[in-house]
Design a protein around this motif. Sequence first.
Motif, PDB file in Angstrom:
ATOM      1  N   UNK A 224       0.825  -1.210   0.000  1.00 38.53           N
ATOM      2  CA  UNK A 224       0.000   0.000   0.000  1.00 38.53           C
ATOM      3  C   UNK A 224       0.856   1.256   0.000  1.00 38.53           C
ATOM      4  N   UNK A 225       1.865   1.241  -0.856  1.00 37.24           N
ATOM      5  CA  UNK A 225       2.725   2.413  -0.992  1.00 37.24           C
ATOM      6  C   UNK A 225       1.993   3.469  -1.825  1.00 37.24           C
ATOM      7  N   UNK A 226       1.926   4.707  -1.365  1.00 40.83           N
ATOM      8  CA  UNK A 226       1.186   5.728  -2.123  1.00 40.83           C
ATOM      9  C   UNK A 226       1.925   6.212  -3.369  1.00 40.83           C
ATOM     10  N   UNK A 227       3.199   5.884  -3.484  1.00 40.44           N
ATOM     11  CA  UNK A 227       3.996   6.356  -4.616  1.00 40.44           C
ATOM     12  C   UNK A 227       4.214   5.204  -5.607  1.00 40.44           C
TER      13      UNK A 227
ATOM     14  N   UNK B 249      10.121   2.055  10.629  1.00 48.22           N
ATOM     15  CA  UNK B 249      10.173   2.563  12.004  1.00 48.22           C
ATOM     16  C   UNK B 249       8.857   2.302  12.731  1.00 48.22           C
ATOM     17  N   UNK B 250       7.736   2.527  12.045  1.00 49.96           N
ATOM     18  CA  UNK B 250       6.434   2.279  12.665  1.00 49.96           C
ATOM     19  C   UNK B 250       6.254   0.795  12.994  1.00 49.96           C
ATOM     20  N   UNK B 251       6.662  -0.064  12.077  1.00 46.04           N
ATOM     21  CA  UNK B 251       6.543  -1.509  12.323  1.00 46.04           C
ATOM     22  C   UNK B 251       7.415  -1.940  13.490  1.00 46.04           C
ATOM     23  N   UNK B 252       8.606  -1.359  13.584  1.00 46.15           N
ATOM     24  CA  UNK B 252       9.491  -1.702  14.699  1.00 46.15           C
ATOM     25  C   UNK B 252       8.891  -1.251  16.029  1.00 46.15           C
TER      26      UNK B 252
ATOM     27  N   UNK C  25      12.558   8.015  -6.910  1.00 44.15           N
ATOM     28  CA  UNK C  25      12.990   6.975  -5.955  1.00 44.15           C
ATOM     29  C   UNK C  25      12.957   7.499  -4.517  1.00 44.15           C
ATOM     30  N   UNK C  26      13.314   8.771  -4.308  1.00 43.79           N
ATOM     31  CA  UNK C  26      13.437   9.309  -2.944  1.00 43.79           C
ATOM     32  C   UNK C  26      12.132   9.231  -2.145  1.00 43.79           C
ATOM     33  N   UNK C  27      10.942   9.604  -2.693  1.00 52.37           N
ATOM     34  CA  UNK C  27       9.705   9.475  -1.899  1.00 52.37           C
ATOM     35  C   UNK C  27       9.410   8.036  -1.483  1.00 52.37           C
TER      36      UNK C  27
ATOM     37  N   UNK D  76      11.783   7.145   1.347  1.00 52.66           N
ATOM     38  CA  UNK D  76      11.346   7.854   2.556  1.00 52.66           C
ATOM     39  C   UNK D  76      10.138   7.165   3.186  1.00 52.66           C
ATOM     40  N   UNK D  77       9.194   6.733   2.351  1.00 49.97           N
ATOM     41  CA  UNK D  77       8.009   6.040   2.882  1.00 49.97           C
ATOM     42  C   UNK D  77       8.380   4.684   3.476  1.00 49.97           C
ATOM     43  N   UNK D  78       9.307   3.976   2.829  1.00 48.80           N
ATOM     44  CA  UNK D  78       9.739   2.675   3.339  1.00 48.80           C
ATOM     45  C   UNK D  78      10.427   2.800   4.706  1.00 48.80           C
TER      46      UNK D  78
END
Length: 291
Positions: free
Chosen positions: A14-17, A44-47, A32-34, A37-39
């Motif tokens: 469910x990546x928005x980019x 971090x949220x999953x951790x 590639x940068x967005x 950044x999302x990954x």
Amino acid sequence: SLTEKLVSVLPKMKCPHRLEPHQIQGLDFIHIFPVIQWLVKRAIETREEMGDYVRAYSISQFQKTHSLPEDEEFLQRKDKAVRAVLDVLEVYKPQRRYRRQRDAGELLDEESRVHSTLLEYGRRYGFSKQSKQDKVEEKKTQAAAPPPGMMEVSEEDDLQAAEEMRIKSLMTNMAAMENEEGKLTVRVGQSEEIKQIASEYAEKQSELSSEERSERYGPLQQHRRAVASLTKQIQHKTKQLEELQVKHSEVKTRSDDAKRKLMEATEQSESLMKELQSLEEMEEQADSRCV
């Protein structure tokens, strides 16, 4: 290829980019940068979400096969503490002192049964709680009641008297346990032995005190006391004598110095008188020559 696999996984996450394989191969950093950044944010949220769970799972897996020195010490202390608590519970467990007789009537209300059970173990329950009917009647009679202080005192006295009567009526249907009777007889015998030992101890103490008095007030003891007092007086007087001797020596040296100075002064005065006489004679001779 690897780029195609990455591109196919991003929609599942469910990546928005959106990203294409040729953009990765061509190093299209603007697109590639967005995604990167999302990954990173997603990682971090999953951790944060799974960190506590993973940590607890890893600790549980570690404790299945390994143990720390602190854990072993805790287990040893735990066994000792559990044994101590069990011993204390065994020593101070409730002991039944009375038993309700079989021919006694059955208690109907729950409060009386609670009273009876507590009395069997030697415990007395407090004042009975007022029922709802008593509270309603009390509210009705508040208008014609005496002052509040007197009313509270009288109510407490009435409750206490009723409670005592209730306890006495319940105790009449109780019978002492056999073990308690045996303990009571043993305690009575022990108390008699204790009294006998106490009387013997008092006699021995009186004999010792009489002997001490005879030694304390006998002639030999008086002589020793007199000798001790005289030796103390002699020591005190000798100390005073030494102090006086020191003072006498100081005064004597001062008097010797004064005598020596006096002798010197008298000698000087005599010499001056002689010189004065010689001068007078010389003046007289000079005057006679002038005439």
